[in-house]
Design an enzyme around this catalytic site. Structure first.
Site, mmCIF file in Angstrom:
data_model
loop_
_atom_site.group_PDB
_atom_site.id
_atom_site.type_symbol
_atom_site.label_atom_id
_atom_site.label_comp_id
_atom_site.label_asym_id
_atom_site.label_seq_id
_atom_site.Cartn_x
_atom_site.Cartn_y
_atom_site.Cartn_z
ATOM 1 N N PRO A 236 0.791 -1.237 0.000
ATOM 2 C CA PRO A 236 0.000 0.000 0.000
ATOM 3 C C PRO A 236 0.821 1.284 0.000
ATOM 4 C CG PRO A 236 0.049 -0.935 2.199
ATOM 5 C CD PRO A 236 0.876 -1.830 1.336
ATOM 6 N N CYS A 237 2.148 1.214 -0.146
ATOM 7 C CA CYS A 237 2.934 2.427 0.057
ATOM 8 C C CYS A 237 2.626 3.530 -0.947
ATOM 9 C CB CYS A 237 4.423 2.107 0.067
ATOM 10 S SG CYS A 237 5.002 1.331 -1.426
#
Lengths: 288, 322
Positions: A236-237
């Site tokens: 999810p970065c």
């Protein structure tokens, strides 16, 4: 993770400025997603792993049995790739534009081109054949004289005429899980694949269904926060940046996206990472 | 007479998710250790966009306060985890099944199945966990009685062949408001008005049950996880309940409504089955035969094997992080 434990829960909405959402917004967007497509559902997960910042019966979202007709490798020589400009100028997201027609044709193509199937090995089940043979349960059962049992033969989707194994290639299916990631304050997609007999695929087989540009970079193998064992996960970065970009594009067009549509947009962009997993995202995004 | 077709059911197919085995091994190592006693667990199934008539188990099967997701139904099962491969192989499966069957009869007789219809669905999982090799051997059984044998009176129909759009719409809204436990099995009348089993049947006055119902416009409904032309296995236990509690039905033709939902939750996939119950039914518990052990993927009555080394063996896991 430790970082996740120490990060305070996002209380105020920062959806528009940051592309991040609060747990409350995650729940609201999840409810909306279920309303739009009822195959999604809320799950509780393991009681021992309940996150206190989410309602007990709304810990994460799941949709099951999503068909995946072919492998990314087969797709990459027919599909059109395009790189979505990355907000930070690093490795961008690669999307694959194909339509359903193309997809079906390709499923048929699989029947002819067995050279591409080389790495889809026939399953070797029953490693402990010795153990299995010793046990004869027929004597325990009266099924043999039970005329009320309907025998269901699986219907093959596509077959390959491989003279050696004469194996039948069926559709793989995936279960998709959307988890709230407290550290990144975004949704976090987990997925797990099954073969035609609903046996879980191994990691290498699952990587076949991930865009090769994303395999082992954007997509990793991570422990599921509500279930335990590791599954494939889309890291999810970069989610919040991408969400922000979507919002900007929408606003430039004079539209404003509501937080309810968050997960629908989210699913649209993770589709590029798992292009062959064909879940229903036909819903158009409502703008206000 | 001789041309009558035996009505057939599709058996559940068990689907055990990875996290079930992870949780089982945690519980075995930390809590149960060598304890082999029965453990109550939960399984789920759905009639929404159903595929393969699955009964699913995952790590939540062990939750004490089990709550299933909105579109799912749950049922209770018995887990028996044995300590050695020998005891797993030699375990008296017949006796275990018989015990479950007798329990089924008991809850039908004492009325608790009418109060809580989803209790009619029960399963057994017999397991042996080889935690050194990360191998999990398991056998499932979905308890059902061989009797009564029922016959198909006429081919199945679609719900739209029998009911108006309006009836189906009203039915759909009341069906979706039903408590999940009640929605598993229930009865509907002429315009698909729902009556719960506990309001329709009285275990103490069996001869009176359904006496003032016109069987032509009475529909015995169940939430059907089968997408096949056949009804799912769980109908067998509903039929057993009906012949036990409603002697008036013996020898009669009845209508079964198999409630199925598509991915949009519409009930238009639902089917009607027309069946005949036998005249003479031997309901003596001593003579009853129980069935339900699941076959493996090769169609043999052998245990299944799940190898979890890919997600449990530290060495293999490490390879994927390298």
């Amino acid at each position: 993770s430790v970082a996740e434990q120490l990060t305070p829960v996002l209380r105020e909405s920062k959806f528009k400025e940051s592309g991040r959402i609060t747990p409350e917004e995650f729940v609201a967007a999840g409810d909306h997603l279920i309303f739009i497509s009822p195959t999604w559902q809320w799950m509780t997960g393991d009681e021992a792993k309940i996150k206190s910042y989410l309602p007990r019966d709304k810990q994460f979202l799941v949709t099951k049995n999503v068909p995946c007709l072919r492998r990314c490798k087969q797709m990459e020589f027919t599909g059109v790739e395009k790189i979505v400009e990355d907000v930070e100028g690093e490795d961008g997201w690669v999307t694959h534009e194909t339509d359903d027609m193309n997809l079906n044709e390709c499923a048929e193509e699989m029947t002819l081109d067995s050279s591409k199937m080389d790495d889809i090995e026939p399953k070797n089940e029953d490693e402990d054949d010795d153990d299995q043979e010793a046990l004869d349960m027929e004597e325990f059962d009266v099924d043999n004289v039970d005329p009320s049992v309907a025998i269901i033969k699986p219907t093959p989707i596509a077959t390959t005429k491989d003279s050696e194994t004469d194996s039948v290639i069926h559709t793989r299916t995936y279960d998709l899980h959307i988890v709230y990631n407290k550290y990144y304050q975004t949704p976090h997609l987990f997925l797990i694949g099954y073969d035609e007999n609903r046996q879980v695929l191994n990691i290498d087989q699952m990587y076949e269904d991930v865009s090769q540009d994303n395999a082992k970079k954007t997509v990793t193998y991570e422990a599921h926060p509500h279930l335990g064992p590791s599954m494939l996960a889309v890291h999810p970065c970069k989610h919040s940046d991408l969400m922000k970009k979507f919002l900007q594009i929408a606003e430039e067009g004079g539209n404003e996206l509501s937080v309810y549509s968050y997960l629908i947009i989210f699913l649209k962009f993770v589709q590029s990472v798992i292009p062959t997993v064909n879940y229903d995202f036909s819903q158009t995004i409502k703008t206000t | 007479m001789s041309e009558k077709k035996v009505f057939q059911y599709v058996q559940f197919k068990s689907l055990v998710h990875h996290d079930f085995w992870h949780k089982l091994s945690d519980i075995k190592l930390d809590i149960e250790k060598l304890n082999e006693s029965d453990k109550t667990i939960f399984g789920t199934f759905t009639n929404l966009n159903a595929k393969n008539c699955l009964l699913e188990l995952d790590c939540t099967s062990f939750n004490s306060n089990f709550k299933t997701a909105k579109n799912n139904f749950y049922c209770k099962g018995t887990l028996k985890n044995l300590n050695t491969i020998e005891s797993f192989k030699n375990f008296n499966r017949n006796e275990l099944l018989k015990k479950e069957g007798e329990n089924l009869l008991r809850i039908i007789e004492n009325g608790s199945a009418c109060k809580n219809p989803s209790e009619l669905i029960s399963f057994i999982v017999l397991t042996y966990a080889d935690l050194k090799k990360y191998n999990f051997h398991y056998s499932f059984a979905f308890t059902a009685s061989i009797e009564p044998l029922i016959y198909e009176v006429s081919p199945s129909q679609n719900i739209t062949d029998e009911f108006s759009e309006n009836d189906i719409e009203n039915f759909s809204s009341s069906y979706h408001l039903l408590d999940q436990q009640q929605a598993a099995f229930f009865i509907a009348t002429k315009h698909l008005d729902i009556i719960l089993l506990q309001n329709a049947l009285d275990v103490n006055q069996r001869d009176m049950n359904l006496k003032d119902h016109n069987l032509d416009s009475t529909y015995f409904c169940f939430s059907d996880p089968s997408e096949f032309p056949y009804a799912a296995w769980i109908l067998r236990n509903f039929i057993l309940l009906l012949v036990k509690l409603c002697p008036i039905l013996h020898g009669k033709s009845i209508k079964i409504l198999s409630v199925r939902r598509d991915e949009k939750s519409s009930l238009l996939l639902s089917k009607l089955f027309f069946i005949q119950l036998p005249n003479k039914i031997d309901l003596d518990p001593i003579n009853m035969k129980w069935t339900g052990w699941e076959r493996n993927d090769q169609g043999k009555l052998l245990p299944k094997l799940a190898n979890m080394s890919n997600s449990m063996d530290p060495i293999k896991i490490a390879e994927h992080f390298s």
